[in-house]
Design an enzyme around this catalytic site. Structure first.
Site, PDB file in Angstrom:
ATOM      1  NE  ARG A 235      -2.558   8.863  16.201  1.00  0.00           N
ATOM      2  CZ  ARG A 235      -2.068   9.474  15.305  1.00  0.00           C
ATOM      3  NH1 ARG A 235      -0.973  10.399  15.837  1.00  0.00           N
ATOM      4  NH2 ARG A 235      -2.009   9.288  13.972  1.00  0.00           N
TER       5      ARG A 235
ATOM      6  CG  HIS B 285      -4.513   5.090   6.714  1.00  0.00           C
ATOM      7  ND1 HIS B 285      -3.742   5.625   5.935  1.00  0.00           N
ATOM      8  CD2 HIS B 285      -4.710   5.957   7.893  1.00  0.00           C
ATOM      9  CE1 HIS B 285      -3.145   7.018   6.507  1.00  0.00           C
ATOM     10  NE2 HIS B 285      -3.823   6.919   7.777  1.00  0.00           N
TER      11      HIS B 285
ATOM     12  CB  CYS C 245      -3.031  10.553   6.483  1.00  0.00           C
ATOM     13  SG  CYS C 245      -3.078  10.534   8.214  1.00  0.00           S
TER      14      CYS C 245
END
Length: 247
Positions: free
Chosen positions: A133, A195, A99
């Protein structure tokens, strides 16, 4: 295994665990330490903080995700240690950047406000911050088989010409939600938005990193030990079946 001699030390460096590990990416470091130990080697984990001396030994380097403000806080230190990281890249040191650190290993990250944060240029990618997002579970097709995880990023990343992705999106958004790519790989450096953290759910990827680090650390071929990854394999298979229904 305490009575069995270690095959050697493997030094793992975690970059900015306070500023760039807000999405559970510390789990990748813990997973690596566990896998290293379970394969008969001795893990030595270092945490690198802004302003500190970079560890003398580094056989595997990891970094995680963070907010834009976290990236700003580590920018000056990353520039300070840039030459060391580039030399490690040139030497074939395996690295996993997730990320925010993935973005900073690229050419540049441009925040929503328009501030340009120059990156290391190890990965030929450029990221533009957005108000919207990209969030949700992901399934990738990679050289390590199916890789699963969870993305939560506002940055839209574009690969440079000739830059290989880490994987191809089977479900989820990936780098930008349009071109079907996710992450990037140059040499032994991997960048990804996944993640989860990514490594416990994808032991083949974890062991690939450990293998590269073990060979670098010992100068000898990696000597793996059999592992029971049934739980991780079942969890990964369930996510693939749930998300790739038309595969």
């Amino acid at each position: 295994m305490s009575d069995v001699p270690s095959k050697g030390e493997i030094h793992v460096v975690h970059l900015y665990p306070r500023e760039m590990s807000i999405y559970g990416d510390l789990g990748n470091t813990r997973c690596l330490a566990s896998r290293i130990r379970r394969h008969g080697y001795t893990p030595v984990v270092h945490q690198h903080h802004p302003g500190a001396a970079f560890p003398e030994q580094a056989h595997l380097v990891v970094g995680g995700g963070g907010q834009d403000s976290g990236q700003v806080r580590v920018e000056a230190d990353l520039e300070r240690i840039a030459d060391r990281l580039r030399s490690l890249f040139d030497a074939g040191t395996p690295m996993l950047m997730i990320c925010g650190m993935y973005q900073l290993f690229g050419n540049a990250f441009i925040t929503v406000e328009g501030k340009r944060l120059p990156g290391l240029g190890i990965l030929d990618v450029t990221t533009q911050g957005n108000a919207k997002r990209m969030i949700g579970p992901v399934v990738l097709d990679t050289e390590f088989g199916d890789v699963v995880g969870y993305e939560n990023h506002s940055g839209s990343t574009t690969l440079g010409a000739g830059q290989a992705p880490f994987g191809t999106v089977r479900a989820g958004h990936g780098n930008n939600g349009t071109d079907g790519t996710e992450g990037a790989r140059s040499g032994n450096v991997f960048g990804s938005y996944l993640h989860g953290p990514i490594l416990p759910a994808n032991p083949a990827l974890a062991d690939a990193l450990v293998a590269l680090a073990a060979e670098l650390a010992t100068g000898a071929p990696f000597e793996p030990l059999a592992q029971d990854d049934a739980f991780a394999d079942e969890a990964r298979s369930r996510q693939v079946r749930r998300l790739v229904k038309r595969g």
